[in-house]
Every structure is written in C-alpha cells, then in structure tokens.
Write an enzyme that holds these catalytic residues in place. Structure first.
Site, mmCIF file in Angstrom:
data_model
loop_
_atom_site.group_PDB
_atom_site.id
_atom_site.type_symbol
_atom_site.label_atom_id
_atom_site.label_comp_id
_atom_site.label_asym_id
_atom_site.label_seq_id
_atom_site.Cartn_x
_atom_site.Cartn_y
_atom_site.Cartn_z
ATOM 1 N N THR A 83 0.808 -1.221 0.000
ATOM 2 C CA THR A 83 0.000 0.000 0.000
ATOM 3 C C THR A 83 0.838 1.265 0.000
ATOM 4 O OG1 THR A 83 -1.764 -1.173 1.150
ATOM 5 C CG2 THR A 83 -1.806 1.227 1.262
ATOM 6 N N ASN A 104 5.667 -1.072 3.353
ATOM 7 C CA ASN A 104 4.841 -0.497 4.421
ATOM 8 C C ASN A 104 5.674 -0.285 5.687
ATOM 9 O OD1 ASN A 104 2.578 -0.470 2.815
ATOM 10 N ND2 ASN A 104 1.645 -2.282 3.730
ATOM 11 N N LYS A 165 -6.905 5.098 4.858
ATOM 12 C CA LYS A 165 -5.654 4.756 5.532
ATOM 13 C C LYS A 165 -4.772 5.993 5.606
ATOM 14 C CE LYS A 165 -5.541 -0.023 3.770
ATOM 15 N NZ LYS A 165 -4.744 -1.020 2.999
ATOM 16 N N ARG A 167 -1.537 6.131 5.462
ATOM 17 C CA ARG A 167 -0.455 6.094 4.479
ATOM 18 C C ARG A 167 -0.935 6.453 3.080
ATOM 19 N NH1 ARG A 167 -1.219 0.935 6.601
ATOM 20 N NH2 ARG A 167 -1.813 -0.776 5.205
ATOM 21 N N ASP A 339 -3.201 1.213 -5.879
ATOM 22 C CA ASP A 339 -1.850 1.171 -5.330
ATOM 23 C C ASP A 339 -1.150 -0.150 -5.580
ATOM 24 O OD1 ASP A 339 -3.735 -0.067 -3.715
ATOM 25 O OD2 ASP A 339 -2.730 0.440 -1.847
ATOM 26 N N HIS A 340 -1.897 -1.179 -5.890
ATOM 27 C CA HIS A 340 -1.359 -2.513 -6.191
ATOM 28 C C HIS A 340 -2.519 -3.408 -6.581
ATOM 29 C CE1 HIS A 340 -3.025 -3.649 -2.301
ATOM 30 N NE2 HIS A 340 -2.308 -2.697 -1.728
#
Length: 547
Positions: A83, A104, A165, A167, A339-340
């Site tokens: 992420t 992460n 989140k 992040r 993000d992925h």
C-alpha cells in the site's frame, strides 16, 4: 444495488436520481482549457484482473470513466507491491527507489527506540512511539507530489486528501496539504493541532451513529449469487458467501465493507463542496483513497460474493460522487487507479484451475532461518531480521566475516526451497540500473531495483514463486494478500475522464508514475524535479495534451 443508508450519511445518497446517471450531457467539443479541479482516486487493491472481470457490469461511476481514456494495463512496476509504496508512486511520478517508500514497514537499526521496525508514514523519533502506535508523518517521503508542484506554480491552489488509511492520504497528499484526513479505526482524524472542518465533525457523528446500528445483509444480484460459495478455512472461519451483515458496534465489519468507501467519498465530496474546490481562479486537487476493497480482499479474498458486492457498490458510490461534483458546475478531470493488485486465497484458486496455488510453508521466515543458520555456523545471538519474502536484514552485531558466512548460507537455504523463486543480494540490486522499457518485460532483478533504497532496504530480497501466498495460515485476520513480484500484484487499471473528452482505450502497458506528469501537463504545470514517469497524451486525435 443500493446500500440501506441512514439519514446521517445522506450526502451522496440524497443526490437527485436524475443526476446519478453514469454520463452527463456531452460537451460540444473536446475541452481546450485546463480543468479547474483534478480528482484523483485510488482504489486500494483494485487489480487489473478485477477490473477486467467486472467492467462489463459497471453502470455507475466506473461506467462514466470507461468513456474516457482507458489504460487497462497500468503497472505498479516495482517489486514491493504494498500500500505505501504504491501510493507513493501515484502523484509523485517516481518509483519507490526514488520516493524512499520501499515497503509499508522496514527495519532501521538506528531508530531511536527499542522497536527497530519503522512504519512508512510515522515519525519514529516521537518518544514512546512504536511501529504499531505511532505519530503519522510525511517525513519518510523523499519527493514532492503533484499537489506541491501545483502550489509551487500557484500558491493559491488547494490540496485536499481524504483516505481510509493514513499512508494513502499522506503519500498521495505529500508535504503541503490544506486538508488531510484519514480513518484511525474510530473516526476521521488528521495531524495533531488541525481544526476539523464542520464536514468532518458531521461525518464522524454520522459514522458513529451508523456503526452503532446493525447492518442487514445486502441484496445479492444474480451475478454475485453465481460467485457465492462458502469456504470453511478453519473451524472458526468461513468466507465466500458473505453479504456484509454486521452487528451493531462492529467497527472492523464496517471497515471491510462498502459502507467504509461510502463514508470516505462522502467526506471528500463534502469538504470539496464546502471549500468550493475548483470554483475560484485557481486549479485545485481533490485526492480520495478508497480503502475498503483492500480490507475485503485481505479478509474475504477476491473471488467470492463479498468482492462482487463491494465492487458493484463502489461503482454506484462513485457515480454519486460524480453527481455531487456535477452539481457544482465545476470543470473537473478524474484519474482513477490502484496502489497494487491482489491475489485470491489459494484454497479457492486451487478449485479455479490453479492447482499450484499454495500458502507459504512455516519456517521460511527470516527469524526461523536465522536461528537454524546461526546454529549451523556456531554464531551466538540474532542472525537475520525480516519475513518470508521481501526485505531481509543481517543482524547488526555480526562481524564482516560472519555476515559473509550468513549470506552464503542464507542464499543456499532459501534458493533450495521449492517455494522460492530468487534471492537477490544488496550488491546485485545496487548494480542494476533503472530501466524505462515496458514494465512487463522487466527482469525480477529490475523489479527489485525499482523499489530499493540503500538506506532502508534489506541486505537480501526474497522473491517467492508465483501463486505462493506469503501467509502461512488462516488463523489471522488476513487470508489473502499482495506484495509479490508478479503481475497479478503489479497490474492495475488507470482511467482518465473529463466531460467532453473523446475516449479511447490503449491496451499497451503504462505505469502509475505516468499519472502525475499527465495531470500536470493537463493543467499547464511544469514538473519541477526529475521523475520516472512520462506524460500520457489524453487527446484521442491529432492533438496532444502533453505539449
């Protein structure tokens, strides 16, 4: 499909039905002036595979985006498909090797605390902090983002970042934001000292009320019914046929459901409306991180009724978001990506024609391997730190001679394991130059180099074989995940839309690092730093939006 919404979360739901159509009335010609608002959306764990599976079923917000510029083979081209690294690429134009966000979490033996694990979006120097109880910070992001480029060109441009989140909000928002809000497990919060806008206060009250009420099972359309099948993973856990029924007070159930994304997008739409983003003389940026798909994927997998219901609900919620923005009359452009990607749980993969899918064997982690290696070599004390894939670090107390011995033995043992594809050393990765060839052609070593930072990355990097899930059991919170070198984790859709643009589809690969320079060119902002991405021409004809 519609969620049963309480009145307190009516911001998106109350949009008049006539405004919720997938596509507004077309403009007479391709827009020639810069848009006044950029809207960037990241759908956490929205793989290209999920996009391909569901795109024909979308009738809401995704359907609108499909009339714009469609890049179904976008790439988070690096190996560390997690992420934080992924979000660091989306609005920086830079790969993790440049952003410094290599995972992460990473190990920093010089961290000023007993806990040497550092979370990507924390300030580890805060007294009493740990990697699990931390103060959110942008200090580890080494590069500026699109919002910062915009403010450099025009200090009056405003940047708002809202995500599920911390992040995601931080890595896309960057170091200079006007509003930055994320969900901390109980409420939407921001950096200490920030005054909450009225919309945040209202949303937190609404979410508290909503969590306090039980959620009935969602209606299941036939398309999702065909995907509904229970998998009894252990005596206490079954997944695959859920419909997001939730008991009153179940915060975790709220987070891993369509309700969560609805609250995130509603908050973003509310702040944008209250701040009148895009309605002044300056171009503004609204960033939204929809996180529920990731939580559903981790806890339920990607191929059951839960993911089906989640994506169809998100489609409708996006449609309502766009309807709210339409009502403002603002000329806005949208970019949506992820993000992925993600990989389904191996138990269901094996029944879906992938018999090679497996969970990683226990004992392949660095701690266990280190104990075995230390015993074999007669070394007293810790030897290795890390997990069963990704970054592995040599313990700091090893002598140079013992480090060499440990490295030789570690490579030998991991390489001999049938679940391991490759083991790369620090020297190998640092000797590998970044490339700008199509990302699907990259070697594993080139993928590793794209997310390698010599000050943060491991001494060894472990790549598991394809379809090996790095979660050994089903007793924890996550049963499926991402983070591998492989394309099911690297490939994501990239979609651009603006009212009046002529749409097209380009099946050839592009990268998420291309998004920021593309949007910068669209609004006439120069990229002030060296980046890895390139501008994508969004004009379907002879014109060029990259000029």
């Amino acid at each position: 499909m519609k969620l049963a919404l309480p009145a307190a979360l009516a911001l998106l739901a109350a949009t008049p039905a006539a405004a919720q159509q997938a596509q507004p009335a077309p403009a007479p010609a391709t827009p020639q002036t810069p848009p006044k608002l950029l809207v960037v959306i990241s759908v956490d764990q929205f793989s290209a595979d999920l996009f391909a599976e569901y795109r024909a079923r979308f009738t809401g917000g995704f359907a609108r985006l499909l009339t714009g510029a469609v890049f179904p083979s976008g790439y988070q081209s690096h190996a560390a498909t997690e992420t934080c690294p992924g979000h660091s690429t989306i609005l920086s134009g830079a790969r993790p090797a440049r952003t410094g966000i290599i995972a992460n979490d990473w190990t920093d033996f010089a961290a000023p605390r007993e806990d040497k694990t550092v979370y990507c979006a924390e300030d580890e120097s805060v007294p009493g902090s740990t990697s699990g109880k931390y103060t959110v910070s942008d200090k580890h992001l080494k590069v500026p983002t699109l919002g910062e480029w915009m403010k450099l060109a025009d200090p009056q441009s405003r940047v708002v970042s809202v995500a599920g989140k911390d992040r995601a909000a931080v890595m896309m928002g960057g170091h200079k934001v006007d509003e930055l809000w994320w969900w901390d497990g109980k409420a939407f919060v921001s950096y200490a000292g920030r005054t909450a806008p009225a919309m945040v206060t209202r949303m937190n009250a609404s979410v508290t009320e909503r969590i306090g009420e039980a959620q009935e099972p969602l209606a299941e359309p036939p398309f999702c019914q065909a995907r509904s099948r229970a998998f009894q993973l252990n005596p206490n856990r079954s997944v695959g046929d859920g419909r997001f029924a939730r008991a009153a007070g179940d915060t975790a159930g709220f987070r891993a459901s369509p309700e969560f994304d609805e609250s995130i997008l509603a908050l973003g739409a509310g702040i944008a409306t209250d701040m009148k983003l895009g309605q002044g003389a300056h171009t503004d940026l609204l960033i939204l991180g929809a996180s529920a798909t990731d939580y559903v994927g981790h806890t339920r997998g990607t191929a059951g009724s839960e993911m089906c219901l989640q994506l169809l609900a998100l489609d409708q919620t996006l449609g309502k978001l766009f309807a709210v923005l339409d009502q403002t009359g603002v000329d806005y452009a949208v970019a949506l990506t992820a993000d992925h990607g993600g990989h389904d749980m191996p138990e269901r993969n094996r029944e879906h024609a992938a018999p090679m899918a497996a969970r990683v064997a226990r004992g392949l982690d660095a701690g266990t391997m280190g104990k075995e290696i230390g015993a074999a070599l007669g070394i007293i004390g810790p030897v290795l730190v890390g997990g069963n894939s990704g970054d592995v670090y040599f313990a700091p107390g090893l002598s140079a001679a013992n480090r060499a011995r440990v490295q030789t033995e570690a490579i030998k043992r991991w390489s001999a394991n049938p679940q391991v594809e490759a083991v790369f050393t620090r020297a190998q990765i640092e000797a590998t130059r970044q490339v700008h060839t199509p990302p699907e052609t990259w070697t594993l070593l080139q993928r590793a180099a794209a997310s390698y930072d010599k000050g943060r990355s491991g001494d060894l990097v472990i790549a598991l074989k394809p379809r090996v899930t790095p979660i050994a059991g089903t007793e924890g919170g996550s049963i499926a995940t991402h983070g591998s070198f492989w394309d099911y984790d690297r490939r994501v859709p990239i979609l651009f839309w603006r009212k009046g643009m002529t749409g097209f589809e380009q099946p050839l690969s592009v990268e998420t690092v291309d998004i920021a320079p593309t949007l910068a060119s669209l609004i006439g902002v120069k990229v002030p730093v060296e980046i890895d991405g390139r501008c994508l021409d969004l004009d379907a004809g002879p014109g060029d939006t990259c000029r």
